[in-house]
Every structure is written in C-alpha cells, then in structure tokens.
Write a protein that holds these residues in place. Structure first.
Motif, mmCIF file in Angstrom:
data_model
loop_
_atom_site.group_PDB
_atom_site.id
_atom_site.type_symbol
_atom_site.label_atom_id
_atom_site.label_comp_id
_atom_site.label_asym_id
_atom_site.label_seq_id
_atom_site.Cartn_x
_atom_site.Cartn_y
_atom_site.Cartn_z
ATOM 1 N N GLU A 1 -47.363 -70.828 -5.678
ATOM 2 C CA GLU A 1 -46.719 -71.672 -4.669
ATOM 3 C C GLU A 1 -45.381 -71.089 -4.212
ATOM 4 O OE1 GLU A 1 -47.980 -72.729 -7.609
ATOM 5 O OE2 GLU A 1 -49.721 -73.860 -6.878
ATOM 6 N N GLN A 2 -44.589 -70.613 -5.154
ATOM 7 C CA GLN A 2 -43.289 -70.031 -4.801
ATOM 8 C C GLN A 2 -43.455 -68.771 -3.967
ATOM 9 O OE1 GLN A 2 -41.969 -69.650 -8.851
ATOM 10 N NE2 GLN A 2 -40.543 -71.377 -8.684
ATOM 11 N N LEU A 3 -44.396 -67.920 -4.345
ATOM 12 C CA LEU A 3 -44.612 -66.696 -3.577
ATOM 13 C C LEU A 3 -45.129 -67.016 -2.186
ATOM 14 C CD1 LEU A 3 -44.580 -63.646 -3.360
ATOM 15 C CD2 LEU A 3 -46.864 -63.623 -4.406
ATOM 16 N N ALA A 4 -46.017 -67.982 -2.080
ATOM 17 C CA ALA A 4 -46.539 -68.373 -0.773
ATOM 18 C C ALA A 4 -45.411 -68.815 0.155
ATOM 19 C CB ALA A 4 -47.573 -69.485 -0.931
ATOM 20 N N ILE A 5 -44.518 -69.623 -0.345
ATOM 21 C CA ILE A 5 -43.382 -70.086 0.455
ATOM 22 C C ILE A 5 -42.482 -68.915 0.828
ATOM 23 C CG2 ILE A 5 -41.238 -71.434 0.355
ATOM 24 C CD1 ILE A 5 -42.860 -73.473 -1.374
ATOM 25 N N THR A 6 -42.213 -68.042 -0.124
ATOM 26 C CA THR A 6 -41.307 -66.918 0.093
ATOM 27 C C THR A 6 -41.825 -65.956 1.152
ATOM 28 O OG1 THR A 6 -40.511 -67.088 -2.166
ATOM 29 C CG2 THR A 6 -40.085 -65.018 -1.040
ATOM 30 N N CYS A 7 -43.123 -65.700 1.155
ATOM 31 C CA CYS A 7 -43.639 -64.705 2.100
ATOM 32 C C CYS A 7 -44.352 -65.331 3.299
ATOM 33 C CB CYS A 7 -44.527 -63.679 1.411
ATOM 34 S SG CYS A 7 -46.021 -64.343 0.686
ATOM 35 N N GLY A 8 -44.386 -66.648 3.385
ATOM 36 C CA GLY A 8 -44.961 -67.308 4.552
ATOM 37 C C GLY A 8 -46.479 -67.289 4.600
ATOM 38 N N LEU A 9 -47.105 -67.235 3.442
ATOM 39 C CA LEU A 9 -48.559 -67.304 3.360
ATOM 40 C C LEU A 9 -48.938 -68.612 2.682
ATOM 41 C CD1 LEU A 9 -49.343 -63.657 2.148
ATOM 42 C CD2 LEU A 9 -49.559 -64.559 4.473
ATOM 43 N N THR A 10 -50.220 -68.933 2.722
ATOM 44 C CA THR A 10 -50.684 -70.120 2.020
ATOM 45 C C THR A 10 -51.037 -69.752 0.581
ATOM 46 O OG1 THR A 10 -53.022 -69.782 2.560
ATOM 47 C CG2 THR A 10 -51.677 -71.020 4.165
ATOM 48 N N THR A 11 -51.133 -70.752 -0.265
ATOM 49 C CA THR A 11 -51.547 -70.483 -1.641
ATOM 50 C C THR A 11 -52.978 -69.934 -1.671
ATOM 51 O OG1 THR A 11 -52.234 -72.793 -1.949
ATOM 52 C CG2 THR A 11 -50.008 -72.197 -2.671
ATOM 53 N N THR A 12 -53.804 -70.366 -0.758
ATOM 54 C CA THR A 12 -55.173 -69.851 -0.665
ATOM 55 C C THR A 12 -55.168 -68.363 -0.354
ATOM 56 O OG1 THR A 12 -55.982 -72.014 0.050
ATOM 57 C CG2 THR A 12 -57.393 -70.112 0.526
ATOM 58 N N GLU A 13 -54.267 -67.941 0.542
ATOM 59 C CA GLU A 13 -54.168 -66.508 0.880
ATOM 60 C C GLU A 13 -53.672 -65.693 -0.304
ATOM 61 O OE1 GLU A 13 -53.334 -66.623 5.664
ATOM 62 O OE2 GLU A 13 -51.715 -67.259 4.322
ATOM 63 N N ILE A 14 -52.721 -66.230 -1.058
ATOM 64 C CA ILE A 14 -52.226 -65.529 -2.247
ATOM 65 C C ILE A 14 -53.350 -65.400 -3.274
ATOM 66 C CG2 ILE A 14 -50.589 -65.562 -4.183
ATOM 67 C CD1 ILE A 14 -49.252 -65.019 -1.472
#
Length: 76
Positions: A34-47
């Motif tokens: 969740e934190q990485l998704a927010i940081t890089c502007g992707l969704t958790t599904t994409e991560i």
C-alpha cells in the motif's frame, strides 16, 4: 540508502526474474504494498502484478524503482 536484491527469499516462484527483485527491494526498503503504491502512483493490484510476474510493464517497473530510490537496473 543502498539496496541489494541479489539474495531472494520467496516461496513464490515465477519465470519473471524482475518480480522477486521488486518484492525484495520493496521489503528491504520497509514499504508495504500500500505504501509503495501511494509513493509511486500505482494501485496495489499493479504492485502485486509486478511482484508476481504477471505484469512486466517497463514504465511501472521504472516508477517502482524511482519510488524506492534505486537504479532501474537493480530490478530488471
């Protein structure tokens, strides 16, 4: 900060070599999905898709590397 992703510890096997590296780099950086998704502007599904090897979009991989402050070559 320097992150080495040469040692991979995952029970999940994939044919996409970058997938484990993305997962390892995220974990070593202390980010949740969740934190990485927010940081890089992707969704958790994409991560998750990058980490399980079902997505290999180069632009997403670059965004993750930039968010983790590591060279993209570290994860590809």
């Amino acid at each position: 900060m320097t992150i080495s992703v040469s040692e991979l510890n995952s029970d999940h096997e994939t044919d996409a070599p970058f997938a484990k590296k993305v997962l390892t780099a995220r974990t070593l950086a202390g980010y949740t999905v969740e934190q990485l998704a927010i940081t890089c502007g992707l969704t958790t599904t994409e991560i998750h898709a990058l980490e399980d090897g079902t997505d290999s979009d180069p632009s997403r991989i670059r965004r993750v590397a930039a968010a983790l402050h590591i060279p993209v070559e570290t994860v590809i």
